[in-house]
Design an enzyme around this catalytic site. Structure first.
Site, mmCIF file in Angstrom:
data_model
loop_
_atom_site.group_PDB
_atom_site.id
_atom_site.type_symbol
_atom_site.label_atom_id
_atom_site.label_comp_id
_atom_site.label_asym_id
_atom_site.label_seq_id
_atom_site.Cartn_x
_atom_site.Cartn_y
_atom_site.Cartn_z
ATOM 1 N N HIS A 103 0.832 -1.208 0.000
ATOM 2 C CA HIS A 103 0.000 0.000 0.000
ATOM 3 C C HIS A 103 0.872 1.265 0.000
ATOM 4 C CE1 HIS A 103 -4.061 -1.807 1.306
ATOM 5 N NE2 HIS A 103 -3.275 -2.770 0.890
ATOM 6 N N ASP A 120 -6.145 5.572 2.982
ATOM 7 C CA ASP A 120 -6.240 4.221 2.438
ATOM 8 C C ASP A 120 -7.660 3.682 2.629
ATOM 9 O OD1 ASP A 120 -4.269 1.840 1.642
ATOM 10 O OD2 ASP A 120 -5.818 1.028 2.962
#
Ligand code: UDP
Length: 452
Positions: A5, A104
């Site tokens: 990520h 995120d």
């Protein structure tokens, strides 16, 4: 965040900095850090770019939570860290007004924090547009289908995706009794609160999925990928690059399962024997836990591989422990195939370098990525995985031969070459990704007409 990520988000930050007037602050936590995150932070913080880091105080994960699925631990962690993040955002905002907040997709619980501060919020998706289609559809899907997906033997219809078997949906939603299921549905039902969704994909790769997402008026969709860590920034690993340089062009199969997955010792044995029997060259990044139920990684290769394997394959194979400079390897002319867990970054990196893949998904949304890779873009071949999750040595041998010398492999190679060209065009001036990035930059900064 884990590297899967963090890396694409860091790349996106670098791209935004090419537009005038951007200053970016990452709010970080060291909780999930491995060996690679500090290096990345240091590199970005010491670059000439206007990128800064600020850290939240430590938040502890309770012992009884440590055995839960990653999706649950992460989501609960965000809730515990929320007051600290709120405080930090407030203080940053009062010293210099923040024009947009990007977070995120595991952090949808922060969207109300930014809303209270009147900051537009954007969700960042390091994975595919197809996955976003799935998340859009998830609340409806789970209300209509009450069985457990892992026990279902039917295909599911989701706008923007090819028909997908229920068992190929993300592992977090396979088991309704697991709290990860709840968390996934929870995050999916908060999507619409975001002003926009930034997705690590490009229009030409996932046309149907992007079309389906764009048809929903809200939130706006920005296909800003592929966000690939540049080879020039990757740490040098002279041993494996020296070894690669000695191999013939396109002859080496790269074998790696990303930054998190680990194989069992039985699976390592069958993978090793299958690779050996294929007769092909390979470069294998091996991650396995120490024996005795430990969660630390084994650092002694000889404890992991079948007896005599390294000696028997020394003229055509190299095994590295835990981490390798993946983008450098995929960009090397000796690399001809990639046996991968189908993490989305790995898939995009293979597309970017035109390398065909063997799909061996492990967890998360990797089975869905396999469907995109094999059925939709046809850039790879699938391994037959037994119902208990095991892949037999004969199957490894078959798939490696097929990819490296068979007809299916040759078709996949051709497809990946075509996609590689399309990806390069997407990133050129006037290309789809550059347009989406300029559009995102305009909305994030509230300054129309920005150009890189
Ligand atoms: N990676 C790497 N070396 C390794 C393992 C991983 O450079 O030995 C990088 C890889 O290039 C990719 C990321 O880490 O950018 C892994 O992301 P992906 O989505 O493929 O899988 P995950 O690790 O999240 O399962």
């Amino acid at each position: 965040m884990g590297m899967g990520h963090f890396l694409p988000l860091a790349e996106f930050a670098k791209r935004l900095c090419t537009f005038d007037g951007f200053s970016i602050t990452f709010i970080i936590s060291k909780w999930m850090w491995g060996s690679q995150q500090p290096t990345l932070v240091q590199r970005l913080a010491s670059s000439a770019l206007d990128i800064h880091f600020t850290e939240i105080p430590d938040v502890t994960v309770d012992e009884d939570e440590q055995h839960m699925r990653g999706e649950t631990i992460l989501s609960k962690y965000v809730l515990k860290a929320k007051p600290h993040i709120q405080e930090l955002l407030q203080s940053l905002h009062s010293s210099s007004p923040i024009s947009a907040f990007i977070t995120d997709f595991f952090c949808t619980d922060l969207l109300d924090v930014s809303a209270r501060l009147n900051m537009p919020s954007y969700l960042f998706y390091p994975t595919s547009a197809s996955f976003v289609c799935f998340m859009f559809h998830l609340p409806k899907l789970v209300s209509e289908i009450e069985v457990w997906f892992k026990e279902a033997d039917f295909d599911v219809e989701i706008a923007g995706l090819p028909l997908i078997s229920a068992t190929d949906l993300p592992t977090a939603v396979q088991d309704r009794s697991n709290s990860a299921f709840y968390w996934f549905v929870h995050h999916a039902s908060h999507f619409k609160e975001a002003s926009g969704i930034l997705i690590n994909t490009f229009a030409e790769l996932e046309e149907e999925a992007i079309k389906a997402l764009s048809a929903a008026a809200n939130p706006s969709i920005y296909p800003i990928g592929p966000l690939i860590f540049p080879v020039s920034d990757a740490p040098d690993e002279s041993r494996c690059l020296e070894w690669l340089a000695e191999q013939p062009p396109s002859s080496v199969l790269f074998v790696s399962f990303g930054s998190l997955a680990v194989l069992s010792s039985d699976q390592i044995t069958d993978l090793a024997i299958g690779l050996e029997a294929s007769g092909h060259r390979f470069l294998w990044v091996l991650r396995a836990y120490k024996s005795g139920g430990s969660s630390s990684l084994e650092n002694d290769i000889s404890k992991l591989l079948p007896e005599g394997f390294e000696i028997r394959t020394r003229d055509r194979g190299l095994v590295l422990l835990n981490w390798a400079p993946q983008v450098r390897i995929l960009s090397h002319p000796s690399t001809g195939g990639f046996l991968s867990h189908c993490g989305w970054n790995s898939t995009l990196e293979s597309v970017w370098h035109g390398i065909p893949m063997i799909a061996w998904p492990q967890a998360a949304e990797q089975r869905m990525n396999k469907v995109i890779l094999v059925k939709q873009i046809q850039g790879g071949i699938e391994l037959r995985i037994e119902s208990n999750g095991f892949v037999r040595r004969e199957e490894v041998e078959r798939a490696v031969r097929e990819l490296m010398e068979g007809e299916e492999g040759s078709k996949a190679r051709q497809k990946m070459k075509e996609l590689k060209d399309k990806a390069k065009i997407a990133l050129m001036e006037g290309g789809s990704t550059m347009k989406a990035t300029a559009d995102a930059a305009t909305h994030l900064s509230h300054k129309p007409g920005l150009t890189p």
